[in-house]
Write an enzyme that holds these catalytic residues in place. Structure first.
Site, PDB file in Angstrom:
ATOM      1  N   SER A   1     -10.133  -0.644   6.993  1.00 17.90           N
ATOM      2  CA  SER A   1      -9.528  -0.453   5.668  1.00 17.90           C
ATOM      3  C   SER A   1      -8.771  -1.648   5.096  1.00 17.90           C
ATOM      4  CB  SER A   1      -8.600   0.766   5.691  1.00 17.90           C
ATOM      5  OG  SER A   1      -9.344   1.946   5.638  1.00 17.90           O
TER       6      SER A   1
ATOM      7  N   SER B   1      -9.866   1.724   2.765  1.00 18.13           N
ATOM      8  CA  SER B   1      -8.957   2.480   1.919  1.00 18.13           C
ATOM      9  C   SER B   1      -7.909   1.631   1.190  1.00 18.13           C
ATOM     10  CB  SER B   1      -8.224   3.526   2.762  1.00 18.13           C
ATOM     11  OG  SER B   1      -7.401   2.905   3.725  1.00 18.13           O
TER      12      SER B   1
ATOM     13  N   LYS C   1       0.845  -1.198   0.000  1.00 16.15           N
ATOM     14  CA  LYS C   1       0.000   0.000   0.000  1.00 16.15           C
ATOM     15  C   LYS C   1       0.881   1.248   0.000  1.00 16.15           C
ATOM     16  CE  LYS C   1      -3.951   1.983   2.550  1.00 16.15           C
ATOM     17  NZ  LYS C   1      -4.877   1.786   3.699  1.00 16.15           N
TER      18      LYS C   1
END
Lengths: 513, 97
Positions: free
Chosen positions: A179, A155, A80
């Site tokens: 997330s 997210s 990420k």
């Protein structure tokens, strides 16, 4: 699509160890897959092809020289874009950090490199990890590999989509209010939020420091455990890192057994606002666990109803403080510095140009909640509710070993549906937030497709603090039983990307039943 | 109405966000809606309940004071928007008058 990209990390690990395949071949196969599909999925913000192949070559030569390598050596992973990487840009999905090159690696990055895992690139995300759809990225949304017109969750949507699209067998995400678990659920894969403090936050760009937790996403529970074991453990660079032995999660994933286990169904995490297909798949999952020998009871956690409002005071408060560091002075974007404006004016213009709408909303909400006159009524009260939620968990874990719920109230929603309706977007994290506030471990594992839309549903398993292994044990048991019932992993039903000629063209039975 | 437009203007200033008029028109009702929703925490009877600022009980953590190398100046400055004489160059911080 190469067979190498459909293999699990555990199988890749075995094939690499026995030298049936090289890390270079495995890495190249995944880079090819990314080149083939990422134009449609947009899971990656940056693909580090050269660096990945160089790292793979190094693993191959070390293996050829007879070096003792860990289980992830040569296995690709997607990272990420909220973790700093010295050799790749790090943006947190924000214009304010566009093309930023950090001067150091995050601890998670360092541990992945040390394990010999091959970092393929950086994945898309909601700006500063604020969002539930990845639509808040400054660089365009990611699409759900099950249905390209829908969101992949967020997210960590880029991380989830990369794994579901077979661009990577493993990915790292972060979970502040859901997330990791929510995108995993809506992309039909496994995602784990470890116990807070179990994984280092050093080099993780902060959103809400008392909640942010790095964790793994994978196509199987065992793969997620292998990744967690490679990254977890005490880090002196993070003051909140737990200085204790990490839970034995790989062994637990292999144990995959719920016989005699007491499972509590949370009363408050169902009912109004939940999609019927989500609830029916969840009920089936509970029945399945019962059939495997678990003892199921219903448990009430009365304060969970206040978790969402408490979270949307605590997280924005911490965010408004954390994001004050983006002041246009030392790194990142600077706008309007024409020699006449003051530092404060330049700061305000830069933040105005550099932050997206959701980040601005949260900074202002947090500033409001922390301002004198409102502090006690909002932030102070939310902190008390946080105590009550932790006490609800304590009381529940006095009666049962784990708690279960759906991971999300609905399946993946269409792109654009909630972008201008913040409260509707926030509801996506209804079931995941309590474990962030209390800091305990929770995992999401696929439990079928909602009959009304054919999209994946996640089962959430919550455990006490530092009992991460128990979450893996239950999730692995459910996964094994479901896979046997369906005749294949859930993801083999996904048609969004490879169409009818995809992985399993003759799939007419299985998970949709 | 839990928050007025004027209050939102003030919040934007405190937040160092140079919001435009249109953006303010858009954000003000949204913030009002969110604040009304999160105000539900006030329904909870929490008298005497201690606040939790952190998920885990933390106490001060002590360690040996070890000297380790830090980043070189050129590395630290490499991403700065403006640099002068091996320092961060920033806009003026004091008012003219």
């Amino acid at each position: 699509m190469s067979e190498l990209t459909t293999m699990t990390a555990a199988d890749l690990s075995a094939a690499l160890r026995s030298k049936d395949v090289s890390a270079t071949e495995v890495t190249q196969a995944h880079l090819d897959r990314i080149a083939e599909v990422d134009g449609r999925v947009h899971a990656f913000l940056h693909v580090a092809a050269e660096e990945a192949l160089a790292a793979a070559e190094q693993v191959d030569s070390r293996r050829a020289a007879g070096a003792e390598l860990g289980p992830l050596a040569g296995v690709p992973v997607a990272l990420k874009d909220v973790f700093t990487t010295i050799d790749m840009p790090t943006t947190a999905g924000s214009r304010i950090l566009n093309q930023w090159r950090p001067p150091y690696d995050a601890t998670i990055t360092t541990r992945l490199r040390r394990a010999g895992a091959i970092i393929l690139g950086k994945t898309n995300m909601d700006e500063f990890a604020m969002g539930s759809s990845t639509e808040n990225s400054a660089f365009g949304p990611t699409r759900n590999p099950w249905d390209l017109s829908r969101v992949p969750g967020g997210s960590s949507g880029g991380s989830a989509a990369s794994v579901a699209a077979y661009e990577a067998p493993l990915a790292i995400g972060t979970d502040t209010g859901g997330s990791i678990r929510q995108p995993a659920a809506v992309c039909g894969i496994t995602g784990m939020k470890p116990t807070y403090g179990g994984n280092s936050r050093y080099g993780l760009i902060a959103f809400a420091s008392s909640l942010d937790t790095p964790g793994p996403l994978a196509r199987t529970v065992l793969d997620a455990a292998l990744l967690q074991e490679a990254i977890s453990g005490h880090d002196p660079m993070d003051a909140t890192s737990i200085d204790e032995a990490a839970p034995p999660v790989v062994a637990a994933a292999r144990q995959a057994d719920v016989a005699g286990l007491r499972i509590g169904v949370v009363t408050e995490l169902s009912g109004e606002g939940y999609q019927p297909g989500v609830l029916s798949r969840f009920s089936q999952a509970v029945e399945l666990l019962e059939s495997l020998g678990a003892k199921v009871t219903e448990v009430s956690c009365p304060h969970f109803r206040y978790a969402l409002p408490a979270y949307y005071l605590i997280a924005p408060s911490e965010c408004s403080s954390n994001l004050a560091r983006f002041d246009a002075m030392r790194y990142g974007l600077r706008v309007g510095d024409d020699g006449t404006r003051s530092a404060e004016e330049v700061m305000s213009l830069t933040r105005e140009a550099g932050f997206g709408a959701e980040v601005k909303r949260r900074i202002m909400l947090g500033t409001y909640a922390l301002s004198s006159g409102y502090y006690e009524a909002y932030y102070g009260k939310a902190q008390q509710v946080r105590t009550l939620i932790a006490r609800d968990f304590e009381a529940a874990f006095g009666q049962v070993d784990v708690l279960v719920s759906p991971t999300t109230p609905t399946t993946a929603f269409p792109l654009g549906e909630r972008t201008d309706d913040p409260m509707a977007m926030y509801l996506a994290d209804l079931c995941t937030i309590p474990s962030n506030l209390a800091g305990n471990a929770a995992i999401s594992v696929p439990c079928g497709l909602a009959p009304e839309d054919g999209l994946p549903v996640g089962l959430q398993v919550m455990t006490p603090v530092l009992a991460d292994d128990r979450a893996y044990r239950v999730a692995a048991a459910a996964e094994a039983a479901f896979t046997e019932r369906w005749g294949h992993p859930l993801l083999a039903s996904a048609k969004g990307l490879d169409g009818a000629s995809g992985l399993d063209a003759d799939d007419t039975k299985g998970a949709g039943r | 109405m839990s928050i007025t437009r004027d209050e939102v203007v003030h919040l934007a200033r405190l937040s160092r966000l140079a919001l435009g008029q249109e953006e303010l028109d858009h954000l003000a009702p949204q913030l009002d809606q969110i604040i009304s929703a999160v105000a539900r925490v006030q329904e909870v009877a929490a008298e005497g309940i201690p606040p939790t600022s952190h998920a885990l009980p933390l106490t001060n953590v002590f360690r040996e004071d070890e000297i380790v190398p830090c980043l070189a100046a050129d590395v630290v400055l490499s991403e700065a928007p403006a640099v002068e004489q091996q320092r961060f160059k920033v806009p003026r911080i004091l008012a003219e008058d």
